[in-house]
Design a protein around this motif. Sequence first.
Motif, PDB file in Angstrom:
ATOM      1  N   CYS A 158       0.839  -1.185   0.043  1.00 18.53           N
ATOM      2  CA  CYS A 158       0.048   0.057  -0.100  1.00 18.53           C
ATOM      3  C   CYS A 158       0.835   1.284   0.013  1.00 18.53           C
ATOM      4  N   ARG A 159       0.444   2.120  -0.729  1.00 17.98           N
ATOM      5  CA  ARG A 159       1.200   3.462  -1.032  1.00 17.98           C
ATOM      6  C   ARG A 159       0.867   4.469  -0.109  1.00 17.98           C
ATOM      7  N   ARG A 160      -0.466   4.642   0.317  1.00 18.84           N
ATOM      8  CA  ARG A 160      -1.074   5.667   1.156  1.00 18.84           C
ATOM      9  C   ARG A 160      -0.981   5.154   2.934  1.00 18.84           C
ATOM     10  N   PHE A 161      -0.908   3.855   2.951  1.00 22.23           N
ATOM     11  CA  PHE A 161      -0.911   3.498   4.056  1.00 22.23           C
ATOM     12  C   PHE A 161       0.329   3.743   5.101  1.00 22.23           C
ATOM     13  N   PRO A 162       0.265   4.614   5.863  1.00 24.79           N
ATOM     14  CA  PRO A 162       1.697   5.086   6.709  1.00 24.79           C
ATOM     15  C   PRO A 162       2.171   3.751   7.415  1.00 24.79           C
ATOM     16  N   SER A 163       3.617   3.926   7.551  1.00 19.25           N
ATOM     17  CA  SER A 163       4.262   2.823   8.350  1.00 19.25           C
ATOM     18  C   SER A 163       3.495   2.630   9.876  1.00 19.25           C
ATOM     19  N   LEU A 164       3.685   1.519  10.326  1.00 14.83           N
ATOM     20  CA  LEU A 164       3.003   1.264  11.412  1.00 14.83           C
ATOM     21  C   LEU A 164       3.265   2.093  12.701  1.00 14.83           C
ATOM     22  N   GLY A 165       2.120   2.355  13.538  1.00 15.59           N
ATOM     23  CA  GLY A 165       2.625   3.352  14.816  1.00 15.59           C
ATOM     24  C   GLY A 165       2.479   4.470  14.482  1.00 15.59           C
ATOM     25  N   GLN A 166       2.124   5.154  12.870  1.00 16.89           N
ATOM     26  CA  GLN A 166       2.202   6.617  12.895  1.00 16.89           C
ATOM     27  C   GLN A 166       0.830   7.393  13.027  1.00 16.89           C
ATOM     28  N   SER A 167      -0.158   6.644  12.996  1.00 14.48           N
ATOM     29  CA  SER A 167      -1.391   7.450  12.842  1.00 14.48           C
ATOM     30  C   SER A 167      -2.537   6.553  13.560  1.00 14.48           C
ATOM     31  N   GLU A 168      -3.545   7.205  13.998  1.00 13.00           N
ATOM     32  CA  GLU A 168      -4.600   6.898  14.651  1.00 13.00           C
ATOM     33  C   GLU A 168      -5.288   5.623  13.661  1.00 13.00           C
ATOM     34  N   HIS A 169      -5.135   5.825  12.421  1.00 15.66           N
ATOM     35  CA  HIS A 169      -5.932   4.939  11.433  1.00 15.66           C
ATOM     36  C   HIS A 169      -5.087   3.550  11.310  1.00 15.66           C
ATOM     37  N   THR A 170      -3.691   3.808  11.293  1.00 14.71           N
ATOM     38  CA  THR A 170      -2.873   2.662  11.355  1.00 14.71           C
ATOM     39  C   THR A 170      -3.221   1.900  12.550  1.00 14.71           C
ATOM     40  N   ALA A 171      -3.073   2.564  13.848  1.00 11.38           N
ATOM     41  CA  ALA A 171      -3.317   1.902  15.135  1.00 11.38           C
ATOM     42  C   ALA A 171      -4.656   1.226  15.010  1.00 11.38           C
ATOM     43  N   ARG A 172      -5.544   1.683  14.478  1.00 17.88           N
ATOM     44  CA  ARG A 172      -6.852   0.956  14.300  1.00 17.88           C
ATOM     45  C   ARG A 172      -6.821  -0.331  13.515  1.00 17.88           C
ATOM     46  N   VAL A 173      -6.292  -0.284  12.386  1.00 18.97           N
ATOM     47  CA  VAL A 173      -6.089  -1.438  11.688  1.00 18.97           C
ATOM     48  C   VAL A 173      -5.003  -2.547  12.207  1.00 18.97           C
ATOM     49  N   GLU A 174      -4.075  -2.062  12.909  1.00 20.35           N
ATOM     50  CA  GLU A 174      -3.333  -2.746  13.498  1.00 20.35           C
ATOM     51  C   GLU A 174      -4.122  -3.614  14.706  1.00 20.35           C
ATOM     52  N   ARG A 175      -4.824  -2.860  15.295  1.00 20.86           N
ATOM     53  CA  ARG A 175      -5.645  -3.354  16.526  1.00 20.86           C
ATOM     54  C   ARG A 175      -6.590  -4.649  15.927  1.00 20.86           C
ATOM     55  N   LEU A 176      -7.144  -4.481  14.591  1.00 21.34           N
ATOM     56  CA  LEU A 176      -7.879  -5.295  14.100  1.00 21.34           C
ATOM     57  C   LEU A 176      -7.266  -6.518  13.631  1.00 21.34           C
ATOM     58  N   ILE A 177      -6.082  -6.409  13.011  1.00 19.68           N
ATOM     59  CA  ILE A 177      -5.314  -7.493  12.860  1.00 19.68           C
ATOM     60  C   ILE A 177      -4.831  -8.425  13.924  1.00 19.68           C
ATOM     61  N   ASP A 178      -4.464  -7.719  15.020  1.00 15.49           N
ATOM     62  CA  ASP A 178      -4.177  -8.367  16.326  1.00 15.49           C
ATOM     63  C   ASP A 178      -5.318  -9.354  16.733  1.00 15.49           C
ATOM     64  N   ALA A 179      -6.732  -8.676  16.780  1.00 14.72           N
ATOM     65  CA  ALA A 179      -7.815  -9.554  17.066  1.00 14.72           C
ATOM     66  C   ALA A 179      -8.276 -10.365  15.922  1.00 14.72           C
ATOM     67  N   GLN A 180      -7.544 -10.524  14.795  1.00 15.28           N
ATOM     68  CA  GLN A 180      -7.831 -11.415  13.862  1.00 15.28           C
ATOM     69  C   GLN A 180      -9.213 -10.918  13.136  1.00 15.28           C
TER      70      GLN A 180
END
Length: 155
Positions: free
Chosen positions: A35-57
């Motif tokens: 993904c080009r628009r998706f910032p590197s992990l930990g940089q934004s609220e949106h990224t953190a949300r997606v990371e939490r969803l992935i962790d929760a499967q």
Amino acid sequence: MTVALRHDDPTSLSMRLRHAQTMTRPLMLDIMRTCRRFPSLGQSEHTARVERLIDAQAWTDAALALMEFELPLWQVRRIAYDEGEWHCALSHERELPDWLDAAVEAHHADLALALLTAFVEVRALAAEAALPSVPSFRQTLDPFYEPAACENFGR
């Protein structure tokens, strides 16, 4: 072909999604790396949300959140379950009738994989559309080249 090139190749990624039985964390991270628009992990609220969803499967929610951020002009047009498969359609012009819309459709037994397959295909179409229709080349000038005026100003 190196592993890095294989992950960035939309055709290879699309085939991996089609042949996968279930969604996995490594597969989702491979999609996110392209993904080009998706910032590197930990940089934004949106990224953190997606990371939490992935962790929760929560793969379907993570796929929808990723599509919302990466493809803001595209929307889910249709999600349907028929004969053991999920059918997804992503559309650029959702308000148009079906017969006028150029929706990208994908199907899979897993909903998240169906959504992400359509997502990868849309990104591949966008990459093809961004290529120029005429190949460009860089003209190299001869070091001894000197422009000369060749106009005839006489009658």
